[in-house]
Design a protein around this motif. Structure first.
Motif, PDB file in Angstrom:
ATOM      1  N   VAL A 148       0.897  -1.024  -0.168  1.00  0.00           N
ATOM      2  CA  VAL A 148       0.111  -0.174   0.200  1.00  0.00           C
ATOM      3  C   VAL A 148       0.852   1.272  -0.018  1.00  0.00           C
ATOM      4  N   ARG A 149       0.637   2.139  -0.951  1.00  0.00           N
ATOM      5  CA  ARG A 149       1.480   3.352  -1.017  1.00  0.00           C
ATOM      6  C   ARG A 149       0.902   4.367  -0.164  1.00  0.00           C
ATOM      7  N   GLY A 150       1.885   5.235   0.370  1.00  0.00           N
ATOM      8  CA  GLY A 150       1.388   6.591   1.184  1.00  0.00           C
ATOM      9  C   GLY A 150       1.011   6.351   2.532  1.00  0.00           C
ATOM     10  N   VAL A 151       1.215   5.134   3.129  1.00  0.00           N
ATOM     11  CA  VAL A 151       1.018   5.183   4.584  1.00  0.00           C
ATOM     12  C   VAL A 151       1.996   4.351   5.164  1.00  0.00           C
ATOM     13  N   THR A 152       2.101   4.412   6.514  1.00  0.00           N
ATOM     14  CA  THR A 152       3.237   3.676   7.145  1.00  0.00           C
ATOM     15  C   THR A 152       2.615   2.620   8.044  1.00  0.00           C
ATOM     16  N   GLY A 153       3.585   1.580   8.184  1.00  0.00           N
ATOM     17  CA  GLY A 153       3.131   0.322   9.183  1.00  0.00           C
ATOM     18  C   GLY A 153       2.525   0.811  10.577  1.00  0.00           C
TER      19      GLY A 153
ATOM     20  N   ASN B 206       6.638   9.109  -0.845  1.00  0.00           N
ATOM     21  CA  ASN B 206       8.006   8.502  -0.765  1.00  0.00           C
ATOM     22  C   ASN B 206       8.124   7.310   0.289  1.00  0.00           C
ATOM     23  N   ILE B 207       6.760   6.868   0.870  1.00  0.00           N
ATOM     24  CA  ILE B 207       6.633   5.613   1.464  1.00  0.00           C
ATOM     25  C   ILE B 207       5.834   4.615   0.893  1.00  0.00           C
ATOM     26  N   THR B 208       5.876   3.546   1.462  1.00  0.00           N
ATOM     27  CA  THR B 208       5.187   2.451   0.842  1.00  0.00           C
ATOM     28  C   THR B 208       5.107   1.422   2.121  1.00  0.00           C
ATOM     29  N   CYS B 209       4.024   0.777   2.407  1.00  0.00           N
ATOM     30  CA  CYS B 209       3.784  -0.181   3.544  1.00  0.00           C
ATOM     31  C   CYS B 209       3.731  -1.578   3.018  1.00  0.00           C
ATOM     32  N   LYS B 210       4.537  -2.373   3.272  1.00  0.00           N
ATOM     33  CA  LYS B 210       4.315  -3.844   2.876  1.00  0.00           C
ATOM     34  C   LYS B 210       3.877  -4.640   4.090  1.00  0.00           C
ATOM     35  N   ILE B 211       2.412  -5.398   3.573  1.00  0.00           N
ATOM     36  CA  ILE B 211       1.659  -6.042   4.534  1.00  0.00           C
ATOM     37  C   ILE B 211       1.604  -7.359   4.483  1.00  0.00           C
ATOM     38  N   THR B 212       1.690  -8.178   5.604  1.00  0.00           N
ATOM     39  CA  THR B 212       1.423  -9.474   5.704  1.00  0.00           C
ATOM     40  C   THR B 212       0.177  -9.601   6.624  1.00  0.00           C
ATOM     41  N   TYR B 213      -0.595 -10.224   6.204  1.00  0.00           N
ATOM     42  CA  TYR B 213      -2.067 -10.350   7.253  1.00  0.00           C
ATOM     43  C   TYR B 213      -2.121 -11.973   7.440  1.00  0.00           C
ATOM     44  N   CYS B 214      -2.225 -12.506   8.527  1.00  0.00           N
ATOM     45  CA  CYS B 214      -2.293 -13.886   8.687  1.00  0.00           C
ATOM     46  C   CYS B 214      -3.541 -14.296   9.492  1.00  0.00           C
ATOM     47  N   ALA B 215      -4.311 -15.223   9.227  1.00  0.00           N
ATOM     48  CA  ALA B 215      -5.615 -15.297  10.095  1.00  0.00           C
ATOM     49  C   ALA B 215      -5.698 -16.866  10.192  1.00  0.00           C
ATOM     50  N   VAL B 216      -6.249 -17.336  11.271  1.00  0.00           N
ATOM     51  CA  VAL B 216      -6.792 -18.783  11.552  1.00  0.00           C
ATOM     52  C   VAL B 216      -7.883 -18.639  12.252  1.00  0.00           C
ATOM     53  N   VAL B 217      -9.158 -18.999  11.717  1.00  0.00           N
ATOM     54  CA  VAL B 217     -10.594 -18.864  12.663  1.00  0.00           C
ATOM     55  C   VAL B 217     -10.927 -20.285  12.577  1.00  0.00           C
TER      56      VAL B 217
END
Ligand code: 6CM
Length: 256
Positions: free
Chosen positions: A80-85, A204-215
């Motif tokens: 996602v561009r434009g936001v921080t983690g 100038n900022i990009t956020c790399k996201i990993t989302y893990c879920a076990v339900v």
């Protein structure tokens, strides 16, 4: 002085929060460390199958059942561009925004405020046909994660949600089926410094996201119906949530 002490402290979590005094802390620390490790593992091993894709968002699942109940682990990657983690994690963790992005939510209560970085939530989710209505009781912990390769970096944030029990909120048998969940949102901020020492902007900022879920659905739902619900709801959630954060932050100063 405080900072140097923090960075010398052993172990991957360096929080100074009063959550460390709570009886749940050993579990919170252990599950958070496991989830960080798990989020960092690649998709190479483990038979992950891609089930949804939209631009840079990719969602994978592994088909798993326990006692005939579908508990497919999910792993999603997004850029996602434009936001921080830190911004991503802040909006995911904080109760005041939850109704604005969590589409399956009917009611949410903070049943215990353990510390400013650790809360216990009771959530009632909307009934989705053909399943009975679900509720979820879980602790949620937000923390900064030291980079494996660069201990001084401050660019990785994580939120971990994990089911728990609360003496005042036992499952309401006959009304809701209680789900069991472990969820992790792991976010890394990448910065491309602007040329000629110009001011850093959201471009100038990009956020790399990993989302893990076990339900674990907690009670029987036909496997094919549940997989169809997940296939629709997880991509909807991640798109809606990330767009919400982009929208909330666009005219605000960058919050690293
Ligand atoms: O991670 C997500 N949301 C967090 C904040 O709400 C938190 C919540 C997890 C709740 C997971 C239970 C969802 C149950 C949805 C209703 C489905 C009913 C029928 C099927 C029975 C399981 O971690 C985003 C969660 C997105 C879920 C699609």
């Amino acid at each position: 002085e405080r900072l140097s002490k923090q960075s010398l402290a052993p172990g991957p979590l360096r929080t100074t929060s009063r959550a460390t005094q709570h009886h749940l802390w050993p579990q919170i620390e252990k599950v958070t460390q496991e989830q960080i490790h798990y989020a960092r593992l690649g998709l190479g091993e483990g038979g992950w199958q891609l089930f949804a894709e939209d631009g840079e968002m990719k969602m994978y699942r592994r088909e798993e059942e326990i006692d005939g109940l579908v508990v497919d682990p999910l792993k999603a990657c997004h850029v996602v561009r434009g936001v921080t983690g830190h911004e991503m994690c802040h909006y995911f963790f904080s109760p005041q925004y939850r109704h604005e992005w969590e589409g399956t939510l009917e009611q949410m209560t903070v049943v215990e405020n353990i510390a400013e970085d650790t809360l216990v939530f009771l959530q009632i989710h909307k009934r989705i046909w053909p399943a009975s209505q679900r509720d979820a009781l879980f602790w949620s912990h937000i923390t900064q994660v030291p980079d494996q390769h660069d201990q001084d970096s401050h660019n990785i944030w994580v939120v971990v949600n994990h089911s728990t029990q609360h003496p005042q909120h036992p499952p309401k048998t006959g009304k809701y089926v209680r789900v069991a969940l472990t969820v992790c949102l792991y976010c890394q901020t990448l910065v491309t410094p602007p040329a000629n020492g110009a001011e850093l902007t959201r471009e100038n900022i990009t956020c790399k996201i990993t989302y893990c879920a076990v339900v674990n659905p907690g009670g029987w739902v036909p496997a094919s119906a549940l997989r169809a619900i997940y296939k629709r709801e997880y991509p909807k959630f991640l798109k809606r949530f990330t767009n919400y954060v982009i929208d909330q932050t666009k005219n605000k100063p960058i919050y690293f």
